[in-house]
Design a protein around this motif. Sequence first.
Motif, PDB file in Angstrom:
ATOM      1  N   PHE A  20      13.727  43.024 -11.745  1.00  0.00           N
ATOM      2  CA  PHE A  20      13.247  44.012 -10.792  1.00  0.00           C
ATOM      3  C   PHE A  20      11.935  43.573 -10.131  1.00  0.00           C
ATOM      4  O   PHE A  20      11.802  43.594  -8.901  1.00  0.00           O
ATOM      5  CB  PHE A  20      13.073  45.346 -11.515  1.00  0.00           C
ATOM      6  N   ILE A  21      10.972  43.139 -10.933  1.00  0.00           N
ATOM      7  CA  ILE A  21       9.676  42.793 -10.318  1.00  0.00           C
ATOM      8  C   ILE A  21       9.774  41.498  -9.507  1.00  0.00           C
ATOM      9  O   ILE A  21       9.103  41.341  -8.507  1.00  0.00           O
ATOM     10  CB  ILE A  21       8.519  42.732 -11.346  1.00  0.00           C
ATOM     11  N   LEU A  22      10.637  40.589  -9.931  1.00  0.00           N
ATOM     12  CA  LEU A  22      10.830  39.384  -9.120  1.00  0.00           C
ATOM     13  C   LEU A  22      11.498  39.759  -7.797  1.00  0.00           C
ATOM     14  O   LEU A  22      11.138  39.247  -6.733  1.00  0.00           O
ATOM     15  CB  LEU A  22      11.680  38.365  -9.875  1.00  0.00           C
ATOM     16  N   GLY A  23      12.443  40.676  -7.867  1.00  0.00           N
ATOM     17  CA  GLY A  23      13.112  41.158  -6.648  1.00  0.00           C
ATOM     18  C   GLY A  23      12.110  41.798  -5.701  1.00  0.00           C
ATOM     19  O   GLY A  23      12.150  41.577  -4.484  1.00  0.00           O
ATOM     20  N   ILE A  24      11.182  42.583  -6.253  1.00  0.00           N
ATOM     21  CA  ILE A  24      10.143  43.211  -5.419  1.00  0.00           C
ATOM     22  C   ILE A  24       9.316  42.127  -4.717  1.00  0.00           C
ATOM     23  O   ILE A  24       9.015  42.211  -3.524  1.00  0.00           O
ATOM     24  CB  ILE A  24       9.229  44.117  -6.280  1.00  0.00           C
ATOM     25  N   GLY A  25       8.957  41.082  -5.472  1.00  0.00           N
ATOM     26  CA  GLY A  25       8.174  39.981  -4.890  1.00  0.00           C
ATOM     27  C   GLY A  25       8.896  39.345  -3.716  1.00  0.00           C
ATOM     28  O   GLY A  25       8.327  39.159  -2.641  1.00  0.00           O
ATOM     29  N   SER A 178       2.649  43.127  -3.602  1.00  0.00           N
ATOM     30  CA  SER A 178       3.496  42.989  -4.800  1.00  0.00           C
ATOM     31  C   SER A 178       2.790  43.547  -6.016  1.00  0.00           C
ATOM     32  O   SER A 178       3.376  44.261  -6.840  1.00  0.00           O
ATOM     33  CB  SER A 178       3.762  41.513  -5.095  1.00  0.00           C
ATOM     34  N   ALA A 179       1.498  43.189  -6.140  1.00  0.00           N
ATOM     35  CA  ALA A 179       0.739  43.644  -7.316  1.00  0.00           C
ATOM     36  C   ALA A 179       0.680  45.168  -7.335  1.00  0.00           C
ATOM     37  O   ALA A 179       0.884  45.800  -8.382  1.00  0.00           O
ATOM     38  CB  ALA A 179      -0.661  43.039  -7.302  1.00  0.00           C
ATOM     39  N   ILE A 180       0.425  45.772  -6.179  1.00  0.00           N
ATOM     40  CA  ILE A 180       0.322  47.242  -6.117  1.00  0.00           C
ATOM     41  C   ILE A 180       1.666  47.902  -6.435  1.00  0.00           C
ATOM     42  O   ILE A 180       1.731  48.871  -7.204  1.00  0.00           O
ATOM     43  CB  ILE A 180      -0.212  47.677  -4.731  1.00  0.00           C
ATOM     44  N   PHE A 181       2.750  47.379  -5.879  1.00  0.00           N
ATOM     45  CA  PHE A 181       4.077  47.954  -6.169  1.00  0.00           C
ATOM     46  C   PHE A 181       4.374  47.889  -7.666  1.00  0.00           C
ATOM     47  O   PHE A 181       4.825  48.869  -8.263  1.00  0.00           O
ATOM     48  CB  PHE A 181       5.160  47.194  -5.383  1.00  0.00           C
ATOM     49  N   THR A 182       4.123  46.736  -8.260  1.00  0.00           N
ATOM     50  CA  THR A 182       4.454  46.618  -9.686  1.00  0.00           C
ATOM     51  C   THR A 182       3.495  47.445 -10.543  1.00  0.00           C
ATOM     52  O   THR A 182       3.877  47.936 -11.604  1.00  0.00           O
ATOM     53  CB  THR A 182       4.437  45.153 -10.144  1.00  0.00           C
ATOM     54  N   GLU A 183       2.262  47.607 -10.077  1.00  0.00           N
ATOM     55  CA  GLU A 183       1.321  48.441 -10.834  1.00  0.00           C
ATOM     56  C   GLU A 183       1.782  49.897 -10.864  1.00  0.00           C
ATOM     57  O   GLU A 183       1.651  50.590 -11.875  1.00  0.00           O
ATOM     58  CB  GLU A 183      -0.078  48.361 -10.204  1.00  0.00           C
ATOM     59  N   ILE A 184       2.323  50.359  -9.742  1.00  0.00           N
ATOM     60  CA  ILE A 184       2.773  51.755  -9.710  1.00  0.00           C
ATOM     61  C   ILE A 184       4.027  51.932 -10.583  1.00  0.00           C
ATOM     62  O   ILE A 184       4.146  52.907 -11.332  1.00  0.00           O
ATOM     63  CB  ILE A 184       3.011  52.205  -8.258  1.00  0.00           C
ATOM     64  N   VAL A 185       4.924  50.968 -10.507  1.00  0.00           N
ATOM     65  CA  VAL A 185       6.103  51.022 -11.383  1.00  0.00           C
ATOM     66  C   VAL A 185       5.641  51.005 -12.847  1.00  0.00           C
ATOM     67  O   VAL A 185       6.125  51.766 -13.694  1.00  0.00           O
ATOM     68  CB  VAL A 185       7.042  49.831 -11.096  1.00  0.00           C
ATOM     69  N   GLN A 186       4.644  50.149 -13.127  1.00  0.00           N
ATOM     70  CA  GLN A 186       4.109  50.052 -14.488  1.00  0.00           C
ATOM     71  C   GLN A 186       3.522  51.395 -14.954  1.00  0.00           C
ATOM     72  O   GLN A 186       3.705  51.806 -16.095  1.00  0.00           O
ATOM     73  CB  GLN A 186       3.016  48.979 -14.519  1.00  0.00           C
ATOM     74  N   PHE A 187       2.837  52.093 -14.038  1.00  0.00           N
ATOM     75  CA  PHE A 187       2.239  53.378 -14.392  1.00  0.00           C
ATOM     76  C   PHE A 187       3.307  54.344 -14.905  1.00  0.00           C
ATOM     77  O   PHE A 187       3.133  54.992 -15.939  1.00  0.00           O
ATOM     78  CB  PHE A 187       1.547  53.973 -13.163  1.00  0.00           C
ATOM     79  N   PHE A 188       4.430  54.406 -14.185  1.00  0.00           N
ATOM     80  CA  PHE A 188       5.505  55.317 -14.605  1.00  0.00           C
ATOM     81  C   PHE A 188       6.190  54.818 -15.878  1.00  0.00           C
ATOM     82  O   PHE A 188       6.571  55.613 -16.743  1.00  0.00           O
ATOM     83  CB  PHE A 188       6.526  55.496 -13.467  1.00  0.00           C
TER      84      PHE A 188
ATOM     85  N   PHE B  21      11.557  52.685  -5.219  1.00  0.00           N
ATOM     86  CA  PHE B  21      11.648  51.719  -6.319  1.00  0.00           C
ATOM     87  C   PHE B  21      11.374  52.382  -7.676  1.00  0.00           C
ATOM     88  O   PHE B  21      12.048  52.117  -8.662  1.00  0.00           O
ATOM     89  CB  PHE B  21      10.651  50.571  -6.102  1.00  0.00           C
ATOM     90  N   VAL B  22      10.376  53.258  -7.694  1.00  0.00           N
ATOM     91  CA  VAL B  22      10.052  53.945  -8.952  1.00  0.00           C
ATOM     92  C   VAL B  22      11.233  54.799  -9.383  1.00  0.00           C
ATOM     93  O   VAL B  22      11.646  54.794 -10.555  1.00  0.00           O
ATOM     94  CB  VAL B  22       8.787  54.828  -8.788  1.00  0.00           C
ATOM     95  N   SER B  23      11.799  55.520  -8.404  1.00  0.00           N
ATOM     96  CA  SER B  23      12.949  56.376  -8.698  1.00  0.00           C
ATOM     97  C   SER B  23      14.120  55.546  -9.225  1.00  0.00           C
ATOM     98  O   SER B  23      14.813  55.932 -10.178  1.00  0.00           O
ATOM     99  CB  SER B  23      13.317  57.121  -7.408  1.00  0.00           C
ATOM    100  N   LEU B  24      14.309  54.377  -8.608  1.00  0.00           N
ATOM    101  CA  LEU B  24      15.407  53.490  -9.023  1.00  0.00           C
ATOM    102  C   LEU B  24      15.214  53.028 -10.481  1.00  0.00           C
ATOM    103  O   LEU B  24      16.145  53.100 -11.299  1.00  0.00           O
ATOM    104  CB  LEU B  24      15.451  52.277  -8.080  1.00  0.00           C
ATOM    105  N   VAL B  25      14.009  52.580 -10.794  1.00  0.00           N
ATOM    106  CA  VAL B  25      13.741  52.084 -12.165  1.00  0.00           C
ATOM    107  C   VAL B  25      13.943  53.199 -13.190  1.00  0.00           C
ATOM    108  O   VAL B  25      14.620  53.012 -14.212  1.00  0.00           O
ATOM    109  CB  VAL B  25      12.290  51.550 -12.266  1.00  0.00           C
ATOM    110  N   LEU B  26      13.364  54.374 -12.895  1.00  0.00           N
ATOM    111  CA  LEU B  26      13.500  55.483 -13.854  1.00  0.00           C
ATOM    112  C   LEU B  26      14.960  55.899 -13.990  1.00  0.00           C
ATOM    113  O   LEU B  26      15.435  56.213 -15.092  1.00  0.00           O
ATOM    114  CB  LEU B  26      12.661  56.679 -13.408  1.00  0.00           C
ATOM    115  N   GLY B  27      15.687  55.888 -12.866  1.00  0.00           N
ATOM    116  CA  GLY B  27      17.098  56.286 -12.897  1.00  0.00           C
ATOM    117  C   GLY B  27      17.934  55.331 -13.728  1.00  0.00           C
ATOM    118  O   GLY B  27      18.716  55.756 -14.596  1.00  0.00           O
TER     119      GLY B  27
END
Lengths: 554, 81
Positions: A20-25, A178-188, B21-27
């Motif tokens: 997922f994070i590589l895909g985001i990059g 990229s760093a910001i996107f993955t940081e937000i995903v990391q937060f959740f 993206f967040v929604s996708l990961v959580l889903g």
Amino acid sequence: MTTIVLTHIDWVVIALYFAFILGIGFYLKRFADTGEGFFLAGRRNSAWVAGLAFLSANLGALELLGWTGGTVKYGMFAAHFYWIGAIPAMLFLGLFMMPFYYSSRIHSVPGYLKVRFDERTRLLNAFSFAVMTVLMSGVNLYAMALVLKTFLGWDWDVCMWVSAVTVACYVTLGGLLSAIFTEIVQFFLIWFGLFLVAILGFMETGGPGEVLARLPQAMSHLWSTSGAPESNAMEVTASGIILGLGFVLSFGYWTTDFLVVQRAFSSKDLRSARLTPILASFFKMVLPIIVIGAGLVAYRLLGDPASGFALLKNSQGGPDYNSALPLLIQRYYPAGLIGLGVTALLAGFMAGQAGNVTAFNTVWTYDIYRSIIKKDASDAHLVWVGRVTTIVGILLSVVTAYITMQFETIMDYVQAIFSWVNAPLFATMLLGMFWKRCTSPGAFWGLLAGMLTSFVLFLGLKYGWFDPYPITFSHAPSDMAKNLWQAWWAWVVCFGVTVGVSLATVPKSDEELKGLVSGLTPREDAGHVPFYSTPAFWAAVALVLLVAVNVYFW
Amino acid sequence: MSNNVDGSGHPPAKMISIWFFVSLVLGVYGLIVTALGVQTAMSGEMPKVVLGETNPCLWWGLVMVSASVVLFILDRVAGRR
């Protein structure tokens, strides 16, 4: 303990995260082809996005493991690092400092030192910051490998290289975005991967009220036991907490450390930039639910022999407090959830590393490379340098990690570097932004004197060169108390020298300081904004909540 | 970099919003965890961890899926504005 055994489904969960994070990059690469796109995420983010990234850049796995363990050791006192030790500084940054940072359209914190003072002050800070971020990134990497080896039995080299290459790939491709996107995903992921530890822990131990009721007096309050060092588990006084942590260390970190401030620079306008740390303060305030909650559960279980819960031993034979969180995951999580918990920790480690690397590549590219190596570099060339610097920064982190593996005491020094770099810098920034009489020589010599003071105090206290009492007001201060007081004195010396030298030298003209100093910066008219959308309103709400939690746990 | 945001964190032009993206990961993770919980409930063999009898995979997985759906809807609504 036996290592945590992962099932196939846990591996799938972990592998999905990497994919997922590589895909985001790869996806974000197309949006990061200009200097502003690569280094500042295009200055396009809303306050919510920048705010979550601002907090997440600080929310590494080291912090989660460290403060869960810190709670087992210090009890509720650990919450000071989330409340008094963070919130006032974040609000101050949003309300008073961000207008000068954001409006001067700089790329980095050292960049402000250049426009406000001079090149040498910028270089002094840029070099010290670059060294600090590479060291921190390397120590993060080492700590990650250590945790994964201890709890999962994974190989050192594989852990370090897989995570380093992954971070290098997505940061090189998408830069700060990229760093910001993955940081937000990391937060959740951290919330959904680790909050359950506290929930299940409280279900087992009878709830927060029951756990708090069983804590000893020295660990269960925030302020009422801070009159004397011996009255609380952290062995510090209220003055040490307020001056050392709440003022110098906290303000030094949250208002000047480019690692976090860079996220606010990525905001789309000044109001969003000001709201960034203010919104982040709300998320910071609730983090103790996970960290302190899990720590209190671990403390409660340790006090109950029937629970069968015990911490690992460290190399000196004492309790390894950092093992508390992974052991709780092992205790409560079945297959699948284990993968989620491990992914949350991995995400925390990698986001911490990515945060350091994005800050490093910006400071290196703009404040060192363009400043002294190639002054006429084009925007495209700087982006190329940024990408190369990312890879070099990651490689330096790996080298640091291997050195740390050989000499573990480096960990002690790295923690202290925060005091060397950030504490005096806060005095420089404060005077630079709010006192127009502050001069360039004053800033340079003050910063240098503050950094040297912190360094000498660190060595002196560590090796017993002098009686600690005049510095720490205790004959046997804890490491934490030493850190706090060391930061305070570094700040005082920097402040004093800066003022003294400034009064003896010639300041810049008002014209040169326009937009950089309070009183000489016109207020930006953001148009009509309802009161409930203003930074001041949300800062006031955060302040009320801060007072409320401190009174509740007084 | 011509596609600016609209003020809500939603780049309206080409860039997919971070909330998607967040929604996708959580889903995805929520569905995997919930499926494990369902499998556990159907087999009747609870995991051998403390409080395993509460089948945390099932209810926590559903919490994650719900969060994913809420984020997805909020993202769509905000994106349309």
